[in-house]
Design a protein around this motif. Structure first.
Motif, PDB file in Angstrom:
ATOM      1  N   ARG A 146       0.836  -1.211   0.000  1.00 22.01           N
ATOM      2  CA  ARG A 146       0.000   0.000   0.000  1.00 22.01           C
ATOM      3  C   ARG A 146       0.869   1.260   0.000  1.00 22.01           C
ATOM      4  O   ARG A 146       0.607   2.216  -0.739  1.00 22.01           O
ATOM      5  CB  ARG A 146      -0.903   0.001   1.232  1.00 22.01           C
ATOM      6  N   GLU A 147       1.922   1.259   0.832  1.00 18.39           N
ATOM      7  CA  GLU A 147       2.798   2.426   0.903  1.00 18.39           C
ATOM      8  C   GLU A 147       3.512   2.671  -0.419  1.00 18.39           C
ATOM      9  O   GLU A 147       3.737   3.821  -0.817  1.00 18.39           O
ATOM     10  CB  GLU A 147       3.805   2.252   2.035  1.00 18.39           C
ATOM     11  N   ALA A 148       3.874   1.616  -1.120  1.00 14.13           N
ATOM     12  CA  ALA A 148       4.528   1.764  -2.424  1.00 14.13           C
ATOM     13  C   ALA A 148       3.565   2.381  -3.438  1.00 14.13           C
ATOM     14  O   ALA A 148       3.943   3.259  -4.224  1.00 14.13           O
ATOM     15  CB  ALA A 148       5.027   0.408  -2.914  1.00 14.13           C
ATOM     16  N   HIS A 149       2.308   1.932  -3.416  1.00 16.84           N
ATOM     17  CA  HIS A 149       1.304   2.516  -4.319  1.00 16.84           C
ATOM     18  C   HIS A 149       1.001   3.966  -3.933  1.00 16.84           C
ATOM     19  O   HIS A 149       0.779   4.814  -4.809  1.00 16.84           O
ATOM     20  CB  HIS A 149       0.020   1.681  -4.283  1.00 16.84           C
ATOM     21  N   LEU A 150       0.971   4.239  -2.629  1.00 18.59           N
ATOM     22  CA  LEU A 150       0.726   5.610  -2.174  1.00 18.59           C
ATOM     23  C   LEU A 150       1.835   6.545  -2.639  1.00 18.59           C
ATOM     24  O   LEU A 150       1.579   7.680  -3.059  1.00 18.59           O
ATOM     25  CB  LEU A 150       0.614   5.638  -0.648  1.00 18.59           C
ATOM     26  N   ALA A 151       3.092   6.053  -2.581  1.00 20.02           N
ATOM     27  CA  ALA A 151       4.225   6.866  -3.038  1.00 20.02           C
ATOM     28  C   ALA A 151       4.078   7.229  -4.515  1.00 20.02           C
ATOM     29  O   ALA A 151       4.370   8.355  -4.925  1.00 20.02           O
ATOM     30  CB  ALA A 151       5.530   6.117  -2.796  1.00 20.02           C
ATOM     31  N   LYS A 152       3.569   6.284  -5.305  1.00 21.88           N
ATOM     32  CA  LYS A 152       3.356   6.562  -6.731  1.00 21.88           C
ATOM     33  C   LYS A 152       2.219   7.560  -6.920  1.00 21.88           C
ATOM     34  O   LYS A 152       2.294   8.447  -7.796  1.00 21.88           O
ATOM     35  CB  LYS A 152       3.045   5.257  -7.470  1.00 21.88           C
ATOM     36  N   SER A 153       1.166   7.467  -6.107  1.00 21.55           N
ATOM     37  CA  SER A 153       0.054   8.416  -6.176  1.00 21.55           C
ATOM     38  C   SER A 153       0.529   9.831  -5.863  1.00 21.55           C
ATOM     39  O   SER A 153       0.202  10.788  -6.577  1.00 21.55           O
ATOM     40  CB  SER A 153      -1.047   8.020  -5.187  1.00 21.55           C
ATOM     41  N   LEU A 154       1.320   9.940  -4.805  1.00 21.39           N
ATOM     42  CA  LEU A 154       1.827  11.257  -4.410  1.00 21.39           C
ATOM     43  C   LEU A 154       2.780  11.820  -5.456  1.00 21.39           C
ATOM     44  O   LEU A 154       2.847  13.043  -5.652  1.00 21.39           O
ATOM     45  CB  LEU A 154       2.545  11.143  -3.056  1.00 21.39           C
ATOM     46  N   PHE A 155       3.495  10.934  -6.139  1.00 16.15           N
ATOM     47  CA  PHE A 155       4.391  11.401  -7.198  1.00 16.15           C
ATOM     48  C   PHE A 155       3.587  12.006  -8.348  1.00 16.15           C
ATOM     49  O   PHE A 155       3.941  13.076  -8.857  1.00 16.15           O
ATOM     50  CB  PHE A 155       5.247  10.238  -7.708  1.00 16.15           C
ATOM     51  N   TYR A 156       2.501  11.347  -8.744  1.00 12.76           N
ATOM     52  CA  TYR A 156       1.651  11.893  -9.814  1.00 12.76           C
ATOM     53  C   TYR A 156       1.027  13.224  -9.396  1.00 12.76           C
ATOM     54  O   TYR A 156       0.875  14.143 -10.218  1.00 12.76           O
ATOM     55  CB  TYR A 156       0.554  10.893 -10.176  1.00 12.76           C
ATOM     56  N   LEU A 163      -4.703   6.795  -7.135  1.00 13.23           N
ATOM     57  CA  LEU A 163      -5.336   6.886  -5.818  1.00 13.23           C
ATOM     58  C   LEU A 163      -6.429   5.833  -5.663  1.00 13.23           C
ATOM     59  O   LEU A 163      -6.624   5.280  -4.574  1.00 13.23           O
ATOM     60  CB  LEU A 163      -5.926   8.287  -5.605  1.00 13.23           C
ATOM     61  N   LYS A 164      -7.138   5.525  -6.757  1.00 13.24           N
ATOM     62  CA  LYS A 164      -8.147   4.455  -6.709  1.00 13.24           C
ATOM     63  C   LYS A 164      -7.490   3.097  -6.468  1.00 13.24           C
ATOM     64  O   LYS A 164      -7.998   2.267  -5.710  1.00 13.24           O
ATOM     65  CB  LYS A 164      -8.938   4.423  -8.020  1.00 13.24           C
ATOM     66  N   VAL A 165      -6.337   2.881  -7.132  1.00 13.06           N
ATOM     67  CA  VAL A 165      -5.593   1.630  -6.916  1.00 13.06           C
ATOM     68  C   VAL A 165      -5.133   1.548  -5.461  1.00 13.06           C
ATOM     69  O   VAL A 165      -5.254   0.498  -4.816  1.00 13.06           O
ATOM     70  CB  VAL A 165      -4.382   1.555  -7.868  1.00 13.06           C
ATOM     71  N   THR A 166      -4.619   2.649  -4.941  1.00 12.10           N
ATOM     72  CA  THR A 166      -4.155   2.684  -3.545  1.00 12.10           C
ATOM     73  C   THR A 166      -5.314   2.436  -2.586  1.00 12.10           C
ATOM     74  O   THR A 166      -5.163   1.733  -1.580  1.00 12.10           O
ATOM     75  CB  THR A 166      -3.506   4.042  -3.235  1.00 12.10           C
ATOM     76  N   GLU A 167      -6.475   2.985  -2.911  1.00 10.12           N
ATOM     77  CA  GLU A 167      -7.647   2.789  -2.060  1.00 10.12           C
ATOM     78  C   GLU A 167      -8.036   1.311  -2.001  1.00 10.12           C
ATOM     79  O   GLU A 167      -8.476   0.805  -0.962  1.00 10.12           O
ATOM     80  CB  GLU A 167      -8.815   3.618  -2.581  1.00 10.12           C
ATOM     81  N   GLY A 168      -7.876   0.627  -3.123  1.00  7.65           N
ATOM     82  CA  GLY A 168      -8.174  -0.804  -3.146  1.00  7.65           C
ATOM     83  C   GLY A 168      -7.246  -1.615  -2.260  1.00  7.65           C
ATOM     84  O   GLY A 168      -7.597  -2.721  -1.836  1.00  7.65           O
ATOM     85  N   LYS A 169      -6.058  -1.064  -1.969  1.00  8.11           N
ATOM     86  CA  LYS A 169      -5.103  -1.748  -1.097  1.00  8.11           C
ATOM     87  C   LYS A 169      -5.228  -1.300   0.359  1.00  8.11           C
ATOM     88  O   LYS A 169      -4.478  -1.754   1.215  1.00  8.11           O
ATOM     89  CB  LYS A 169      -3.666  -1.461  -1.560  1.00  8.11           C
ATOM     90  N   GLY A 177      -9.291   5.496   8.488  1.00  4.73           N
ATOM     91  CA  GLY A 177      -8.477   6.701   8.594  1.00  4.73           C
ATOM     92  C   GLY A 177      -7.572   6.892   7.390  1.00  4.73           C
ATOM     93  O   GLY A 177      -7.449   8.006   6.860  1.00  4.73           O
ATOM     94  N   GLN A 178      -6.943   5.814   6.937  1.00  5.64           N
ATOM     95  CA  GLN A 178      -6.063   5.907   5.764  1.00  5.64           C
ATOM     96  C   GLN A 178      -6.861   6.179   4.490  1.00  5.64           C
ATOM     97  O   GLN A 178      -6.395   6.912   3.612  1.00  5.64           O
ATOM     98  CB  GLN A 178      -5.262   4.611   5.625  1.00  5.64           C
ATOM     99  N   ARG A 179      -8.051   5.626   4.400  1.00  6.48           N
ATOM    100  CA  ARG A 179      -8.901   5.916   3.235  1.00  6.48           C
ATOM    101  C   ARG A 179      -9.345   7.381   3.246  1.00  6.48           C
ATOM    102  O   ARG A 179      -9.480   8.008   2.198  1.00  6.48           O
ATOM    103  CB  ARG A 179     -10.116   4.985   3.234  1.00  6.48           C
TER     104      ARG A 179
END
Length: 446
Positions: free
Chosen positions: A158-168, A181-187, A192-194
């Motif tokens: 999840r953190e790896a996907h979040l890092a990519k979301s924040l990069f975009y 962000l949708k992909v990250t939400e699925g993970k 609270g994190q959602r």
């Protein structure tokens, strides 16, 4: 050394030896978990996967207390850069700052858009350099995601996907950021994190002033809070929703939401606390009655500690409440300059001007059955012709309940009687209901 002191030293030494021995025995027996004294292997690996530069950028995206989100600062500079009332010399400085931010964050998609609209000059070498850095960083992020999926746990993925979301988000690629962000939400499982992902979406919405995205995100956040959620995030959402309401000209709801959050404000990522107080006071002045304004705004300790730092705002608020209309108009002229240059209030500049004048004229006329136009003009520090023209517009629009006797030079108020109006409405509806019943009875008789 006395005998008593020797005994005390001996007892202390013996107790220390016992303590150290007991701790050592516990470690040998596994009673103390040594993992809590040192980071786990997964933590070390995760930390090593994120470079120092990427970690700093991620922390910058998440924002810290007291610091406005970088992209929203950039959005305000872009607004001022295209504003007609900003001096050309100031625009040169703003253009340099915008270009520095764009290059520092490798915002190639935004740079192309700004160059196409002639806000910035296109430098192909700079653009190619940014694209190369983006491609390189995306390759690293994809490798980290693949590594996390193969070797690490769900939280690391999840953190790896979040890092990519924040990069975009950082490079200004809105569509890809929303997809990631949708992909990250699925993970993500925790509410609270959602919610944090929704806040990232809201920040993007305010950067692009995408009110449809903001509205959908606020509704989504409210649905998440039905599943659970902490008070800190709920209070933050109130500020986001209040800013959305103010940006869409719903000042009444914005004032209520801002006042609810005034003592628990932590939403520094969208604007500083001074700006929050500025918005709260402006929204409250045209939304609250005189008694509520005194209780919730004029005497509010949170507002009193800050209002003096904001030019004209204290005089603007207090002169209205104290009925010092000449001082009010003087402060009002200064406040209008701030409203003009505010990214969220600028589209509602003319509307807000009308509403404030309606409030102040209504408050003044409330005390009189009739008054000369000259006396009113003197109280406001303006000419008779100005007041005559102003009031005629508001009377014609139904904003003020009075009439002008131009010959006598007198204003006569005709405040509506609420009880009498309700009585008349009831009588009218009753007559309508009786007519319907009579018509129905005739049909039944036939």
């Amino acid at each position: 050394m006395t005998t008593i002191n020797r005994l005390r030293v001996k007892i202390a030494r013996d107790s220390n030896r016992t303590t150290f021995k007991e701790e050592g025995d516990k470690v040998k027996l596994g009673l103390i978990n040594m993992n809590r004294l040192s980071p786990s292997a997964s933590q070390v690996r995760r930390n090593s996967n994120l470079s120092d530069q990427q970690r700093e950028k991620t922390e910058a995206m998440e924002g810290t207390e007291g610091t406005q989100q970088t992209h929203l600062v950039l959005a305000n500079k872009l607004f001022l850069l295209t504003h007609s009332d900003v001096d050309d010399i100031e625009k040169v400085r703003l253009r340099d700052e915008v270009m520095s931010t764009v290059v520092a964050d490798d915002m190639a998609p935004l740079y192309e858009t700004l160059a196409a609209s002639s806000v910035l000059e296109l430098d192909q070498k700079v653009l190619d350099s940014m694209r190369a850095k983006i491609a390189e960083e995306l390759k690293k992020l994809d490798e980290k995601i693949a590594d996390a999926e193969e070797n690490l746990g769900e939280s690391e993925v999840r953190e790896a996907h979040l890092a990519k979301s924040l990069f975009y988000i950082r490079i200004g690629d809105k569509e890809k950021a929303l997809e990631q962000l949708k992909v990250t939400e699925g993970k993500t499982v925790a509410v609270g994190q959602r919610m944090d992902l929704v806040f990232y979406t809201l920040q993007m919405g305010f950067f692009y002033m995408d009110f449809d995205l903001i509205s959908r995100s606020i509704d989504k956040a409210k649905n998440l809070f039905e599943e659970g959620g902490d008070w800190e995030r709920k209070n933050r959402l109130k500020v986001y929703e209040g800013l959305y309401c103010m940006s869409t000209r719903n000042f009444k709801k914005a004032a209520d939401l801002f006042l609810d959050s005034i003592s628990t404000f932590t939403t520094y990522e969208i604007f500083p606390y001074d700006t929050f107080i500025f918005y709260t006071v402006l929204a409250s002045i045209i939304s609250l009655d005189r008694v509520s304004l005194k209780q919730k705004v004029v005497d509010a300790p949170e507002i009193l500690t800050v209002i003096g730092k904001i030019p004209y705002l204290s005089e603007f608020l207090n002169s209205l409440y104290d009925c010092q209309y000449k001082s009010f108009f003087s402060a009002f002229a200064g406040i209008t300059e701030h409203i003009k240059l505010d990214r969220y209030l600028h589209p509602h500049f003319r509307y807000y001007m009308r509403e404030v004048r309606t409030v102040v004229y209504s408050q003044f006329l409330e005390s009189y059955k009739s008054i000369t136009i000259e006396a009113m003009a003197k109280a406001f520090g303006v000419t008779v012709d100005f007041i005559d023209l102003e009031l005629s517009r508001f009377i014609a629009a139904g904003k003020l309940h009075c009439k002008i006797d131009k010959v006598a030079g007198v204003l006569e108020t005709n405040r509506p009687d609420a009880k009498n109006a309700l009585y008349q409405a009831t009588i009218k509806q009753g007559d309508f209901l009786l007519n319907r019943i009579q018509k129905l009875s005739r049909v039944i008789d036939l």
